[in-house]
Design a protein around this motif. Sequence first.
Motif, PDB file in Angstrom:
ATOM      1  N   THR A   7      22.241  32.193  77.215  1.00 25.84           N
ATOM      2  CA  THR A   7      20.958  32.150  77.308  1.00 25.84           C
ATOM      3  C   THR A   7      20.860  31.037  78.678  1.00 25.84           C
ATOM      4  O   THR A   7      19.802  31.009  79.476  1.00 25.84           O
ATOM      5  N   PRO A  41      23.192  30.711  81.655  1.00 17.55           N
ATOM      6  CA  PRO A  41      24.673  30.988  82.169  1.00 17.55           C
ATOM      7  C   PRO A  41      24.855  30.058  83.625  1.00 17.55           C
ATOM      8  O   PRO A  41      23.844  29.596  83.914  1.00 17.55           O
ATOM      9  N   VAL A  43      25.712  28.956  87.353  1.00 18.87           N
ATOM     10  CA  VAL A  43      25.606  29.903  88.595  1.00 18.87           C
ATOM     11  C   VAL A  43      26.732  30.480  88.999  1.00 18.87           C
ATOM     12  O   VAL A  43      26.779  31.729  89.174  1.00 18.87           O
ATOM     13  N   ALA A  78      27.050  33.500  86.551  1.00 21.22           N
ATOM     14  CA  ALA A  78      26.441  34.674  86.939  1.00 21.22           C
ATOM     15  C   ALA A  78      26.864  35.423  88.392  1.00 21.22           C
ATOM     16  O   ALA A  78      26.724  36.449  88.471  1.00 21.22           O
ATOM     17  N   SER A  91      26.651  33.135  71.767  1.00 24.28           N
ATOM     18  CA  SER A  91      25.857  31.880  72.048  1.00 24.28           C
ATOM     19  C   SER A  91      24.821  31.988  70.935  1.00 24.28           C
ATOM     20  O   SER A  91      23.518  32.333  71.087  1.00 24.28           O
ATOM     21  N   ARG A  92      25.084  31.586  69.670  1.00 25.02           N
ATOM     22  CA  ARG A  92      24.163  31.634  68.517  1.00 25.02           C
ATOM     23  C   ARG A  92      24.147  30.290  67.840  1.00 25.02           C
ATOM     24  O   ARG A  92      25.341  29.753  67.698  1.00 25.02           O
ATOM     25  N   PHE A  93      23.274  29.709  67.192  1.00 27.59           N
ATOM     26  CA  PHE A  93      23.266  28.565  66.351  1.00 27.59           C
ATOM     27  C   PHE A  93      23.804  28.662  64.974  1.00 27.59           C
ATOM     28  O   PHE A  93      24.134  28.011  64.309  1.00 27.59           O
ATOM     29  N   GLN A 125      29.197  26.423  67.598  1.00 29.21           N
ATOM     30  CA  GLN A 125      28.931  27.528  68.243  1.00 29.21           C
ATOM     31  C   GLN A 125      29.411  28.202  69.404  1.00 29.21           C
ATOM     32  O   GLN A 125      30.023  27.262  70.000  1.00 29.21           O
TER      33      GLN A 125
END
Lengths: 477, 1062
Positions: free
Chosen positions: A76, A78, A80, A83, A284-286, A296
């Motif tokens: 959520t 990233p 730079v 990307a 990327s999850r809690f 995580q």
Amino acid sequence: MKKYILYILIAVTASSCSDFLNLQPEYQISENSFYKSPKDFETALVGNYAGLQGLHNTALIDLGDLTTDNTDIKSTSPLVAEAECDEVNLTASNDFLNTVWSISFATIARSNNILSRLDAVTMTDAQKNQYKGEALFLRAYAYFYLVRLFGNVPIVDVSFRSPDEIMKFDMTRRPVAEVYNVITQDLLQSATLLNGVAGLSKSQASTGAAKTLLGKVYLTTGQFDLAKTVLKEVIDLKTYSLNPDYKKLFTNGNDELQESVFEIKYLSGNVGEGNSFSTIFMPSRFDVGMFPGNMQGAGRVLPTRQMATSYEKGDLRRNASIGDSVKLISGKYEKDLFGLKFVDFTTGIVGDGGINFTSLRYADVLLMYAEALNETSSTADAHTYLNTVRSRAGLPVKTGLDKAAFALALENERKFEFFLEGHRWFDLVRTGRYQVVMNQYFKDNGLNFTVADHEVLMPIPLREIDINPNLGQNPGY
Amino acid sequence: MIRILFPGRWLWLGCLLCCLALGGTPSRAQSDGRSTVTGRVTDADKAPLIGATITEKGTNNGTVADVDGNFKLSVASGASIVVSFIGYVSQEIPVGNRAVIDVALAADQHQLQDVVVVGYGTQRKKDLTGSIAKISSEQLIQPSAGSFDQMLQGKAPGVQITQTTGAPGGNVNVLIRGVSSITGGNQPLYVIDGFAIGSGGGGSDMRNYGGNNFSSAGMAANTGNRVNPLASINPSDIESIEILKDASATAIYGSRGANGVVIVTTKRGAYGKSQISVDASYGFQEVAHKLKMMNAKQYADYVVDGRDNAWVYAGGKATDPNEVRSVNTRVRPDFRNPESLTTDTDWQDVLFRTAPVRNLQLSSTGGTEKARYFISGGYFSQEGVIINSDYTRFNLRVNVDAQITKRIKIGTSTFGSYGYGRFVNTESHYGAGGLLANALAASPTIPVYDANGGYYFNQNDVNDGLGFLANVLAVADGSGDRRKVMDLVTNNFLEVNLTDNLTFKSSIGVNFGTNNIRLWRSSAVPNFGTLNYPATAGTSRAENLNWLNENTLTYAKVFNNKHFVNGLIGFTAQKNSRDLVSTGASDFPTEYVPFITAGIVNAGTQSINEWSLLSMMARVTYSYAGKYMFTATVRRDGSSRFGANNRWGSFPSFSVGYNIAEEDFMKNQNVVSNLKLRASYGISGNNQIGDYTSIGLLSTTRYIKNRALNPGLVPSTLSNDNLTWEKSKQTNIGLDVSLFKDRVTLTADAYRDRKTDLLLAVQLPAASGFNSSTQNIGDIENKGFELGLQTVNIRHKRFEWSTNLTFSHNENKVLKLATEGGRIANSAYQITQVGSPISSFYLINKLGVFMNSAELDGAALQHPKTQAGDLKFEDVNKDGVINQSDRKILGSPWPDYTWGMDNNFSLGNLSLNIGLVGSHGAYTYLDAGASLLGDNGVQNNLVLTDRRWRSEADPGDGIMPRSIRSNHALGFGTSSHYLFDNSFTRIKNIKLSYNLPKDLTRRMGVSNLNVYANVANVYTFTNYVGYDPESSITGDNVVNAGIDYLNYPLPRTYTLGIKLTL
């Protein structure tokens, strides 16, 4: 009389002053007190190998995999630089480029330093050959990444001892051919010097590693005959063979495997020697409950859906490389794609994975040899080596492909064999297929990105141009 | 061994020097036909004035009063004698036939205050030709402040003081005439009672205290100083502070003078009645300024907005139910109905508290003719306005002066301090345990405590995307940072009057200090993606030993009552040795014992750092009839820090003064009592770099062999035998004016300071194998002017109003760097480049928000998918896209001007002091902006976010972009969106005090009794959005000032106190 007293005074003051003001760091090692025994060179080489951890720990994965159709970002937030890789829109301020540039040149400088000091120390020829062989390998290893990513780069073959020496040195970029000449000479010499040296770890340079790398160099420069010869020599060493279980290459305990030619070691345990693959390849999850302490992931380099679904049916590599569902803290499972290679499920700490990264392995030797054979019109012979790799993956053999079809089959094989190992960008650029493959991929996914002609070379890091404007930027950046 | 031998050798050398000097002194001739006068010089109270000069008028014949005040002088018949003493009104007495003349001199109140301490001596302010600001003890009036440097703010022109943190015992920066070094230190040299203790500060750059604490190696490496080293000086002991600004004043400190010199002089005993004073105060503090965050309803709305927008952006509809949405865009049902939210937690209140501060000072002073003393003890205790933080300090001081024989005097300044405290990491990202970020980012919709009274924490909140947060109380309680600082300084001198005009002084001083740190992080403190990060602990102990030997010869004589000559030569040697041991531990089987012993010690280091300095100096001052003045100084320094080829250097300076008020044509007016022009030029140096910077060092790196660590070594620094100090070449012109019998006093200075041969960590091409090397490259210029104005506005019998105003303006400009057009990145947001100030903010310039989609047409975008509601940036290079090439300089952390104004009102026994300070034109980058002014609908934000862009019909105020989960418009990370003008005007202090009437105190048996009330940090007028405009996470790393990551907020303190003298 007064005069004499004055003279004595000055003499006493002057001599004691120089002692009083001459303070050396007792607790630190200075260059004046090191490089004195063979053991010192072993220690210096350990320092040089250690640098490679930072090179492969994410920077080369981002530049080698995230820039391709293999992976994309699901983070959520990233960076730079990430990307830019994902969208193939790299700029001179990209951190990964800076990392690769600086670590590679540090490796080169450390090798130069070792090489420049060897002659002043008494040691056996065997010792000298080994240290020299290892230093030359590392220098070539670093230059090879530099020349492929950046094209023309400065050639530094001396060791600096003062700022003046650096200022006076010609730091301009030298043509690619000259760089390849250095690499080739270093590797040829290294392979000879290390020949017969026993007891080397897979994390050290060896004749096999030097020749494998040389094979890749020849493939990249289009010298397929030479590639064929040197890779055949590696095969004939009979030191290496494919690991029967593909998955074991990427999980805990992958030390010194028979397939490994050159590996980068990592160690978990919160001692600063771990890698970050466990976070970048996990979503990327809690709520992920797959690590001790429910660490995580960061979702920074994740398989694309296309990647996950395009494995041939029955390919054993699929489930060794990609996970489909995450186990939640609640104990439930939820569908989500993630990478499995080098992910250390025993670590509870971000950036502290302890699984080694194998940068050169025997499957690569076989597929490169197949490529060299195919390119030198021995396509029929080439099938054998492709199929050796396919068989290990549980896939049926391929037969009767023509040269062009075989090249495509090889490209595809490499995609699945070396997924998440940082090969894809280098492979596609080597075969001149990067733009075609990526532009198709972007189009297929409705993404408004393209790879321009100049983007098969990376921009020179901004920091370096700021310091030395004479370097000049690659065209298009 | 060497350490023991050396002081002795220098002493011996010093003696030799004396002998040489003695040999050159002409002896006085006696003649016949003269009379001899004897007598005694005393003050009004009949105390002897030792050292008073008695001269025969119009000749160079004179003598000095001895320890009993007695003198004997042979004079020509019919002559007059002139009796004078610094701080007293001179008297001229015709001898006539008298053989005995006793003289009682009246104290000159005006002159007393006008003695200024200069390096290695004192001077009358009247005779000064350099730029020196003096602050007397009466001006240091903030009873709740822990260190004297905080009290100096706004008091001296040309001195910029910044309190970067409100933490008890925390950092204060003192910058004299602007920032001057990029890599070398910017701290002035502090000299306490003649002992140069080096620079202040000491590694309090808070960026070192963030995430690196999490591994045991990080704990072991966390050895930087958090306690302000100047906090060991008890402010109550201070008699005066002199700040040496121009090169004429600082060159006597040679290679350490370039950043200015702060000379602290403590109180000493005086002949007369013994006194005992007690000063006790009690105060309480509260956070001066709380941030206004969104409440639960506003927050829920922001979160929903962010998720809906992200889902719409991904191709969905805002009305889609959770089942079809991606994980990150699902919305909690209760958030859809904000009215249903009953919990509304202000997480700041959880951390903040009202905290007491206590200060108790005892001192005694007195003396006989033979010996005088000042003894003091102090206790200062401050609890922090943030839980788990405090600082306590004990001080002792003994200053003794003894007259051993008529010509020999010895004395000591000895003090010790012991301070300890608990520190908290308010700074940095919440993922790294930053307490304030953790509190501010937390959702107001969740409670502090759960139903069982434990700290509320629910993994589901985290899963629902309310940021990654632990309960801030769990983080606060799970972290420990305890520090103890012990400091002992003793500086002892021997002074011999070799002749009446020649004085030899030798001193030996030792400063010994220890610094203990104990760190702890329990597994309750998460580290970014790791919730239950294993516990770690660390501890370190540093010992610092500094010794100094100084030997000076001073010659002072007045010829013909007109020519005043003062000469000084000296020789000094100083050495410092710092020994540090630190360890870290992990693998704690239980967490009940937060010490390294309870875990497994698996990291550690030791370092021994030394520096040494040898110096010779000389100074001549000459003044003619108080009209023309001239001073020349030179110091020659040898420093261990520099390259073998360049260890020694010389630092000369010259200055002249002309006091027009002393001209004959000015004698007939009484408006102007002083009108002095001053000019100076000189060179001083800066040696503040690491101890072994000129030596090529190797550093340890580790790699793995057989699944075990294997040490390796790599070259880490490049040797540089030519390394030397940076030079400050400063020109100063000044004007001192006193008008209307000193009712108006003005001091004005203008200066230009060119720093050359900058100690610069020159960035090297990576192809060299080195990242940077410290070299003498680069030029910088500071120029500016400063004003000090003291006025007595109203002076009635019972009422007086006086004002003390200071104003400083400095302009910093880089003239030259290592490469032409080269840039140095000072931080992620700051660069240094030729033509601009050091550390200018260099960012993409935010213009505002795209208010509607029409504005997007043809606009330069940072991402092809930028939409209305996103931030709009300036396309600096006009290439149609926004990227890093569009960064530009947008201000600097250096103010255009700073000022201070003290107003003193007194009405009978009642007095009121109001102190104001201000700073204008500087900028601060709010590094915490990403979580305070973000746009992704996750963390709670400043209430400013509630005025964000919501739709084209409801576009907000154009400051805050829309809320949208996931960073869709990449590169938004750093921009001027987070850069703020930090100009402020602060009511720094208000003090009301009352002296009880004398007849009342006499009856009580005390000589003086004063009660006071004080409010410190009363109010700040500013547009800055963070806690305090002076905040900077970079602490004493002055060159990177102006980066705020939620530093410990400044408290407002209310104090009541009583001062009693027996």
